[in-house]
Design a protein around this motif. Structure first.
Motif, short mmCIF file in Angstrom:
data_model
loop_
_atom_site.label_atom_id
_atom_site.label_comp_id
_atom_site.label_asym_id
_atom_site.label_seq_id
_atom_site.Cartn_x
_atom_site.Cartn_y
_atom_site.Cartn_z
N GLY A 26 45.16 -24.15 119.63
CA GLY A 26 44.26 -24.88 120.52
C GLY A 26 43.48 -23.96 121.45
O GLY A 26 43.27 -22.78 121.19
N ARG A 27 43.01 -24.54 122.55
CA ARG A 27 42.32 -23.83 123.62
C ARG A 27 40.97 -23.25 123.21
O ARG A 27 40.39 -22.46 123.94
CB ARG A 27 43.18 -22.68 124.16
CG ARG A 27 44.55 -23.07 124.66
CD ARG A 27 44.45 -24.02 125.82
NE ARG A 27 45.71 -24.15 126.52
CZ ARG A 27 46.01 -25.18 127.30
NH1 ARG A 27 45.11 -26.16 127.44
NH2 ARG A 27 47.15 -25.26 127.92
N ARG A 28 40.48 -23.65 122.07
CA ARG A 28 39.23 -23.07 121.58
C ARG A 28 38.09 -23.27 122.58
O ARG A 28 37.33 -22.34 122.87
CB ARG A 28 38.89 -23.72 120.24
CG ARG A 28 37.62 -23.23 119.59
CD ARG A 28 37.37 -24.02 118.32
NE ARG A 28 36.14 -23.62 117.68
CZ ARG A 28 35.50 -24.38 116.80
NH1 ARG A 28 35.97 -25.56 116.49
NH2 ARG A 28 34.39 -23.97 116.23
N THR A 168 46.94 -29.29 130.26
CA THR A 168 48.01 -29.30 129.27
C THR A 168 47.39 -29.56 127.90
O THR A 168 46.23 -29.94 127.78
CB THR A 168 49.03 -30.38 129.62
OG1 THR A 168 48.36 -31.64 129.72
CG2 THR A 168 49.72 -30.08 130.94
N LEU A 169 48.17 -29.37 126.86
CA LEU A 169 47.65 -29.54 125.50
C LEU A 169 47.40 -31.02 125.21
O LEU A 169 48.12 -31.91 125.69
CB LEU A 169 48.62 -28.97 124.49
CG LEU A 169 48.81 -27.44 124.54
CD1 LEU A 169 49.82 -26.99 123.50
CD2 LEU A 169 47.48 -26.71 124.34
N GLY A 170 46.38 -31.27 124.39
CA GLY A 170 45.92 -32.63 124.15
C GLY A 170 46.91 -33.49 123.38
O GLY A 170 47.61 -33.03 122.48
N LEU A 171 46.94 -34.78 123.76
CA LEU A 171 47.74 -35.80 123.10
C LEU A 171 46.90 -37.06 122.98
O LEU A 171 45.94 -37.25 123.73
CB LEU A 171 49.01 -36.10 123.91
CG LEU A 171 50.14 -35.08 123.83
CD1 LEU A 171 51.12 -35.26 124.98
CD2 LEU A 171 50.86 -35.22 122.49
N PRO A 172 47.23 -37.97 122.06
CA PRO A 172 46.48 -39.22 121.96
C PRO A 172 46.59 -40.03 123.24
O PRO A 172 47.59 -39.97 123.94
CB PRO A 172 47.15 -39.94 120.78
CG PRO A 172 47.92 -38.89 120.05
CD PRO A 172 48.31 -37.87 121.05
N TYR A 187 46.01 -33.05 117.14
CA TYR A 187 46.15 -32.85 118.58
C TYR A 187 46.93 -31.57 118.85
O TYR A 187 47.95 -31.30 118.21
CB TYR A 187 46.83 -34.06 119.22
CG TYR A 187 45.90 -35.24 119.37
CD1 TYR A 187 45.09 -35.37 120.49
CD2 TYR A 187 45.81 -36.21 118.37
CE1 TYR A 187 44.22 -36.45 120.62
CE2 TYR A 187 44.94 -37.29 118.49
CZ TYR A 187 44.15 -37.40 119.62
OH TYR A 187 43.29 -38.46 119.74
N ASP A 188 46.46 -30.80 119.83
CA ASP A 188 47.01 -29.46 120.03
C ASP A 188 48.49 -29.46 120.37
O ASP A 188 49.23 -28.58 119.92
CB ASP A 188 46.23 -28.74 121.14
CG ASP A 188 44.84 -28.33 120.68
OD1 ASP A 188 44.62 -28.27 119.45
OD2 ASP A 188 43.98 -28.07 121.54
#
Length: 791
Positions: A26-28, A168-172, A187-188
């Motif tokens: 992630g984090r792109r 924080t990392l993505g979630l639905p 999702y990341d």
């Protein structure tokens, strides 16, 4: 970890960064935003909670940007540097500067960097904040081509600094539809867990059997990368389901990490202990007290619940600001207010601290009392100009309202007050997606509070309206009978007025129109007598609809106009919107479809602003009937298709307006006959594929999304121009660069970006970039177009 040395053709460049030993997930687009910020500012600070991935992101950006720094890219790790006076010396050593003179380390550092074009990453500055700020200021003044990228729980606070809060990392979205397995896997947070799990358990994959458990694990850990990585390690001994079941004791469970990382990164507790120790005594106290809140909170709530016994009320604002700076509280912008949220992991830690201080019961009681008072205040302000603000606030406070209800009903001595609170929230239950939950709370409270009191009588007629909306008229009739009995026995005129009103709704639903009209007339008379504008407006609306139903258009119009007069006298909007809907029905029946559509669209515009699914559903129904009358059968079929999704979400078609169902049936039959089955089904499916926002846009403006979207492509709330600008934002272009690229004024570009942020509900350009990436990932997975690099 070892160091990587990278040389340019001239042999001048040196890169001293640790090698990545695990994949970077992630984090792109955060990386793209950091690069953009580095191009505009010489000091960029990544802030965020412990374990959120600030260091990994900084190192990735530094590595990808190395070609722009011919004199080197360097990492100075400060976490284990406890003596502030050794900061300059520590950075000197990190840069491998060999100087054996007696000069101060700061002077050596300044001389070395004065003419160099280099990037230095200062990692973990939070415990040396003032010293790091002074160091940065001195270096940047002396070395004009130097850039600094720092990581810290809070910004350094120096001139020219730009900061990015690392999310924080993505979630639905938990409120959205359940994503497909393929979508969930993108999702990341999920990707990170799956990749780390596969490294522990070879062959591990996300599948239909484990998807829910994996998502819940990542959600319970707030999408914090460190927490997810520590959890994945536990799969050596546990199944995914067992891991999920043990997360309540997360601080004891997540204690295994790599021996090569900092000790405080080996356990989740140690990491949060580090943040806790960096706080002052009062900040720690507020952290613990804020843990009683669920979801988010505003400053007023913090002052009411958390002040006293060590914290004065006037100190709360400054302490909240400090906790925001330290990434303990997250600041959230809403249209008219600022709210604060704490990650679940930090909340659980704070709750442990609160319990240990023996004041947990006191703060829970103050929380409960505050939100019971809030519900009562909202009920009192229901019929007036502040109505929408209250509806919006209650929606934001839903998690806290739920906690207060739980606390009230769990205490026998407070159950009656919980019953009152559940009844006070009637319009919150109705104007949101919490209808079923509201009825469950009322049912539960009524089961606990069985005494025939005024509170029970009010809760019964309140609950009956929710039952009517759910088409459960038998249960509604039984509750109204008991409520009326108590009201008669105790002489409660308001109870008798409302039981007449809702009994009229039951009768109307059952087809007993004459009986319903008599009950509505009784309700109008009683509400006039007691001076209750809320009940009066509602009774007039229902009586207007009933007169329209029997063909008495003059009576229906007169009653509707009287309702409008009552609403306008108080500056009220919600009942007014429903009155417009009722008037639209009768005007449509008279054949004036243009005026009827105008009335329904005016009503729909208000209901959309309130996000009232019931009102929106009825408005779309009438607009579909109007379209069929105008022989625009394709539009009617599309609206009926969109309505299927809305009524399914609420749980019943034409909820609370069952006597109007035959208009729906006539509309559908007419459209089927005119279009034929294949064309009707195609148009209906086209409507069902529209997003909620697109369906409302179509109803109000008769505009469908692009052909690609209408045919089943990815829906977008943005116009083509806004989509184009969003792409440029994702590529890291500034407003000035966007304006130049599109040959438009910078002010125009800024206006477009404001619209984009508003439509997407975002607060930053970084969020837009992440959203654009998700659109591309989805399109790429579905084979719609090749992926586009937006970094």
């Amino acid at each position: 970890m070892g160091a990587v040395a990278t040389g340019t053709p001239t042999g001048r460049q040196t890169v001293r960064l640790p090698a990545e030993v695990t994949s970077f997930v992630g984090r792109r687009h955060e990386a793209a935003e950091v690069k953009r910020m580095l191009s505009a500012s010489r000091l960029v600070t990544l802030t965020g909670a412990g374990g959120v991935g600030k260091t990994r992101l900084a190192l990735r950006v530094a590595d990808e940007a190395r070609r722009a720094f011919p004199d080197g890219v360097w990492l100075a790790e400060l976490a284990e540097l406890d003596n502030p006076s050794l900061l300059a010396q520590g950075v000197t050593e990190a840069l491998e500067i060999r100087d054996h003179s007696s000069r101060p380390a700061m002077d050596v550092l300044v001389d070395h960097l004065r003419d160099r074009q280099a990037l230095i990453v200062l990692d973990n500055c939070e415990h040396l904040l003032e010293e790091c700020a002074r160091l940065a200021d001195r270096l940047l003044r002396a070395a004009p081509r130097l850039r600094l990228l720092t990581t810290s729980r809070q910004a350094l606070g120096t001139a020219g600094e730009q900061s990015l809060a690392v999310p924080t990392l993505g979630l639905p979205d938990p409120r959205g539809a359940r994503p497909s397995l393929a979508t969930l896997a993108r999702y990341d947070a999920i990707r990170l867990f799956v990749e780390r799990a596969a490294a522990i358990v070879p062959g591990f994959e996300l599948d239909e059997d484990n998807r829910d458990a994996v998502e819940l694990i990542c959600r319970r850990l707030d999408g914090i990368p460190l927490g997810i990585e520590l959890a994945a390690v536990r799969l050596r001994a546990l199944s995914v389901q067992q891991l999920l079941e043990r997360l309540d004791d997360r601080f004891r469970l997540l204690t295994t990490g790599s021996r090569t990382v900092l000790p405080r990164h080996r356990t989740l507790r140690a990491l949060i202990d580090w943040s806790y120790e960096l706080c002052t005594e009062r900040e720690r106290l507020l952290w613990a007290r804020v843990s009683v809140f669920a979801g988010s909170l505003d400053l007023e709530a913090a002052e009411a619940v958390c002040s006293g016994e060590g914290i004065e009320r006037e100190e709360i604002l400054d302490l909240v600001a400090e906790l925001v700076d330290k990434s303990v509280l997250l600041r959230e912008e809403h249209r008219t207010s600022v709210r604060y949220r704490m990650l679940d992991t930090l909340r659980a830690y704070g709750r442990e601290r609160l319990a240990a201080s023996e004041e947990e019961a006191v703060r829970l009681r103050r929380h409960r009392d505050y939100y019971r008072g809030l519900a009562a205040d909202a009920r009192a302000a229901l019929f007036g100009p502040a109505q929408v603000q209250w509806f919006t606030r209650l929606h934001l406070e839903h998690a806290n309202l739920r906690t207060a209800l739980e606390g009230s009903l769990a205490d026998p001595g407070q159950a009656v007050r919980g019953l009152d609170m559940a009844a006070d929230l009637l319009y919150h239950w109705i104007t949101s997606y919490y209808l079923g939950e509201g009825r469950r709370w009322l049912d539960q409270a009524l089961a606990v509070c069985a005494e025939p009191t005024a509170a029970r009588a009010r809760a019964l007629w309140t609950d009956s309206w929710l039952a009517v909306i759910q088409s459960d008229t038998d249960a509604a009739a039984a509750m109204l009978e008991e409520s009326r009995s108590i009201g008669t026995r105790l002489g409660l005129d308001p109870v008798l007025a409302y039981t007449a009103l809702y009994s009229g709704m039951v009768a109307m639903y059952r087809g007993e129109t004459r009986s319903a009209i008599a009950l509505y007339e009784e309700a109008v008379s009683r509400h006039r007598a007691i001076g209750d504008p809320v009940g009066l407006a509602l009774a007039l609306i229902r009586l207007s609809l009933a007169h329209s139903f029997i063909g008495d258009s003059p009576g229906a119009i007169a009653l509707g106009e009287e309702s409008l007069a009552v609403c306008d006298a108080y500056g009220e909007g919600w009942h007014r919107a429903y009155t417009m809907m009722a008037l639209g029905v009768d005007v449509w029946r008279q054949g004036d479809t243009a005026r009827a559509a105008a009335l329904e669209k005016e009503s729909l515009s208000f209901n959309r602003s309130l996000d009232d699914p019931l009102g929106i559903g009825v408005n779309l129904e009438v607009l579909a009937w109007i379209a069929a009358t105008d022989r625009d059968y394709t539009r009617a079929a599309r609206l009926l298709g969109a309505l299927g999704i809305i009524w399914h979400a609420i749980g019943a078609p034409l909820s609370g307006y069952g006597h109007l169902v035959h208009y729906h049936e006539e509309c559908e039959a007419a459209a089927r006959r005119a279009l034929g089955k294949p064309a009707f089904n195609a148009a209906s499916k086209q409507g069902a594929r529209l997003s909620f926002t697109e369906a409302l846009g179509y109803a109000l403006e008769d505009e469908l999304p692009s052909e690609e979207t209408a045919a089943g492509g990815r829906p977008s709330p943005l116009t083509p121009r806004e989509s184009e600008i969003a792409q440029l934002v994702a590529r890291g272009l500034s407003n000035k660069e966007i304006a130049s690229s599109l040959v438009i004024a910078q002010r125009t570009a800024e206006g477009h970006i404001e619209h984009i942020l508003s439509k997407l509900g975002f607060n930053s350009r970084a969020q837009v970039a992440v959203w654009v990436a998700e659109q591309h990932r989805t399109a790429d997975a579905e084979g719609e177009h090749p992926p586009e690099d937006t970094v």
